[in-house]
Design a protein around this motif. Structure first.
Motif, PDB file in Angstrom:
ATOM      1  N   UNK A 222     -48.348  -1.140 -62.975  1.00 16.23           N
ATOM      2  CA  UNK A 222     -46.982  -0.878 -63.269  1.00 16.23           C
ATOM      3  C   UNK A 222     -46.862   0.113 -64.196  1.00 16.23           C
ATOM      4  N   UNK A 223     -45.553   0.713 -64.194  1.00 18.53           N
ATOM      5  CA  UNK A 223     -45.417   1.911 -65.184  1.00 18.53           C
ATOM      6  C   UNK A 223     -44.303   1.781 -65.949  1.00 18.53           C
TER       7      UNK A 223
ATOM      8  N   UNK B  97     -35.596  13.036 -70.707  1.00 18.54           N
ATOM      9  CA  UNK B  97     -35.210  14.026 -69.622  1.00 18.54           C
ATOM     10  C   UNK B  97     -36.196  13.779 -68.402  1.00 18.54           C
ATOM     11  N   UNK B  98     -37.176  13.828 -68.987  1.00 15.41           N
ATOM     12  CA  UNK B  98     -38.446  13.599 -67.981  1.00 15.41           C
ATOM     13  C   UNK B  98     -38.714  11.885 -67.424  1.00 15.41           C
ATOM     14  N   UNK B  99     -39.196  11.975 -66.277  1.00 12.71           N
ATOM     15  CA  UNK B  99     -39.458  10.652 -65.779  1.00 12.71           C
ATOM     16  C   UNK B  99     -40.957  10.463 -65.839  1.00 12.71           C
ATOM     17  N   UNK B 100     -41.911  11.006 -66.830  1.00 10.89           N
ATOM     18  CA  UNK B 100     -43.043  10.755 -67.017  1.00 10.89           C
ATOM     19  C   UNK B 100     -43.262   9.063 -67.415  1.00 10.89           C
ATOM     20  N   UNK B 101     -44.436   8.768 -67.392  1.00 12.36           N
ATOM     21  CA  UNK B 101     -44.967   7.474 -67.835  1.00 12.36           C
ATOM     22  C   UNK B 101     -45.349   7.455 -69.190  1.00 12.36           C
ATOM     23  N   UNK B 102     -44.644   6.407 -69.804  1.00 18.61           N
ATOM     24  CA  UNK B 102     -44.943   6.325 -71.230  1.00 18.61           C
ATOM     25  C   UNK B 102     -45.891   5.094 -71.521  1.00 18.61           C
TER      26      UNK B 102
ATOM     27  N   UNK C  88     -57.219  -1.568 -53.253  1.00 19.89           N
ATOM     28  CA  UNK C  88     -55.726  -1.866 -53.103  1.00 19.89           C
ATOM     29  C   UNK C  88     -55.033  -2.038 -54.537  1.00 19.89           C
ATOM     30  N   UNK C  89     -53.821  -1.352 -54.667  1.00 16.59           N
ATOM     31  CA  UNK C  89     -53.106  -1.453 -55.727  1.00 16.59           C
ATOM     32  C   UNK C  89     -51.915  -2.181 -55.301  1.00 16.59           C
ATOM     33  N   UNK C  90     -51.509  -3.252 -56.486  1.00 17.27           N
ATOM     34  CA  UNK C  90     -50.203  -3.851 -56.212  1.00 17.27           C
ATOM     35  C   UNK C  90     -49.221  -3.424 -57.092  1.00 17.27           C
ATOM     36  N   UNK C  91     -48.016  -3.236 -56.596  1.00 17.88           N
ATOM     37  CA  UNK C  91     -47.190  -2.812 -57.095  1.00 17.88           C
ATOM     38  C   UNK C  91     -45.785  -3.124 -56.720  1.00 17.88           C
TER      39      UNK C  91
ATOM     40  N   UNK D 160     -42.541   3.955 -59.067  1.00 20.63           N
ATOM     41  CA  UNK D 160     -43.784   4.454 -59.983  1.00 20.63           C
ATOM     42  C   UNK D 160     -44.615   5.158 -59.494  1.00 20.63           C
ATOM     43  N   UNK D 161     -44.759   5.319 -58.216  1.00 26.95           N
ATOM     44  CA  UNK D 161     -45.658   6.433 -57.530  1.00 26.95           C
ATOM     45  C   UNK D 161     -45.680   7.742 -58.054  1.00 26.95           C
ATOM     46  N   UNK D 162     -44.178   8.274 -58.246  1.00 26.77           N
ATOM     47  CA  UNK D 162     -44.216   9.990 -58.629  1.00 26.77           C
ATOM     48  C   UNK D 162     -44.791   9.850 -60.002  1.00 26.77           C
TER      49      UNK D 162
END
Length: 398
Positions: free
Chosen positions: A30-31, A39-44, A77-80, A86-88
């Protein structure tokens, strides 16, 4: 209670990579972003859990290179939950899975009435999952323990949820079609940047004068540039409603802008010179935007009965057939077939509406093989019936 610690040092990162690599089974991922604040859609924050390894909370701004983690786990396998969200941001830091299991999508395909993570966890595991921090500013540092606990629970239960969903998919004969859907999400191409992103302004469709549109455009561009520079969500500086109010009012002086009560927002007055300069550009420019933007999309269905009665009949009859199939297989209509795919085929159908020609048209639009198999014949039959009904109406039924 357990103390949750964010991984930010090279030593802790290396230890986490080794433990995750040595774990067993799928990896829950998860992210957390700071949408609405940045502004950004980065993961924190990036959370991972694997049986036999434990839970790990990574701090992306402090980790310059995720490649060791990517190399260790990308083939698993990743479970999301709602993977497309979240992939981006995961790919932005170099984390890209080879295969996924999307628990939200699986819940949709199974016809579950509520597909949010908390609802799915409660139905499948009988555990109530608090969601009080879902809209938090995850760029905050240090992150409070309550937030970290919330973030950890999001992944600690996800593998159990995945297993229950996989069982139900197998029991209902939907495992293969779910695999097709997961692959489609994983490999879906990102949308190209909009040619005129300012047209996403909420309410802009109500503005019909080119000069007013030019002012709205210049204000949006000025706000976007400043928001990007400061890494602040644009709407926190000046909301869309304020830009629309200015575009409609067209203030002719800086003072008139300052006096406009509808012009609100944290930066509406502190950056007044910036906004006034944008308005002046909009008022002076000869490059006026078009009121209507050309589109290859069909018109809104509400207009079809007047503009193209046979297309309207095709859409109505095909939609009714697809709704019936969706009820039979117990899944939402939009998961059985993307509504836009049906609209496009109904508006511009093959010359001969056969199962094969409809199947080819749907596949060219991106429908998955299982969707084509479930709907092509239904749509073909509906199109034939629509043509006959229009012909009968034209000839008085004789």
């Amino acid at each position: 209670m357990d103390e949750f610690r964010v991984i930010e040092s090279p030593a802790d990162f290396g230890d986490a990579v080794r433990k995750l690599a040595d774990g067993e089974g799928p990896i829950a991922v998860d992210a957390e972003r700071a949408s609405g604040f940045r502004y950004s859609q980065r993961a924190y924050l990036i959370q991972m859990y694997r049986r036999g390894a434990g839970t790990f909370l990574f701090d992306p701004p402090e980790i310059p290179d995720f490649s060791p983690l990517e190399e260790a786990i990308h083939a698993e396998e990743w479970v999301l939950h709602a993977a497309s969200q979240d992939l981006a941001c995961l790919r932005e830091v170099g984390l890209d899975p080879d295969r996924i299991f999307d628990t939200e999508l699986a819940a949709r395909l199974l016809g579950m009435p509520r597909v949010g993570l908390a609802s799915v966890v409660e139905e499948l595991l009988d555990i109530k999952l608090a969601k009080e921090h879902s809209a938090a500013d995850w760029s905050t540092r240090p992150l409070p323990q309550a937030w970290l606990k919330y973030a950890a629970l999001d992944v600690e239960l996800l593998v159990d949820v995945r297993d229950r969903l996989a069982e139900r998919l197998a029991e209902t004969g939907k495992a293969d079609l779910a695999a097709e859907e997961f692959e489609a999400v994983l490999h879906k191409e990102a949308k190209p940047p909009a040619a005129e992103p300012w047209r996403r302004l909420s309410g802009i469709h109500a503005v019909r004068n080119p000069r007013n549109l030019a002012v709205a455009r210049e204000l949006w561009l000025a706000r976007d540039a400043r928001a990007s520079e400061l890494d602040i969500a644009p709407g926190r500086m000046v909301p869309d409603s304020s830009i629309l109010a200015v575009a409609k009012a067209l203030p002719r002086t800086r003072r008139a802008l300052a006096d406009l009560r509808e012009f609100t927002g944290r930066a509406s007055r502190s950056e007044l010179d910036r906004w006034w300069s944008a308005i002046e550009r909009g008022l002076a420019t000869d490059e006026l935007p078009a009121v209507r933007v050309p589109s290859d999309s069909p018109p809104p269905p509400r207009a079809w009965s007047m503009r193209n009665p046979e297309a309207d009949a095709r859409l109505r009859l095909a939609r009714a057939g697809i709704v019936e199939v969706a009820e039979q297989v117990d899944m939402p209509v939009e998961n059985l077939l993307t509504p836009d795919h049906l609209r496009r085929v109904a508006w511009n159908p093959p010359a001969e509406p056969t199962e094969e020609s409809i199947a080819s048209a749907l596949a060219s639009l991106g429908a998955r093989p299982w969707q084509v198999a479930a709907t092509a014949q239904i749509i073909a039959d509906a199109f034939v019936e629509a043509a006959q009904s229009v012909q009968d109406a034209a000839t008085g039924g004789s």
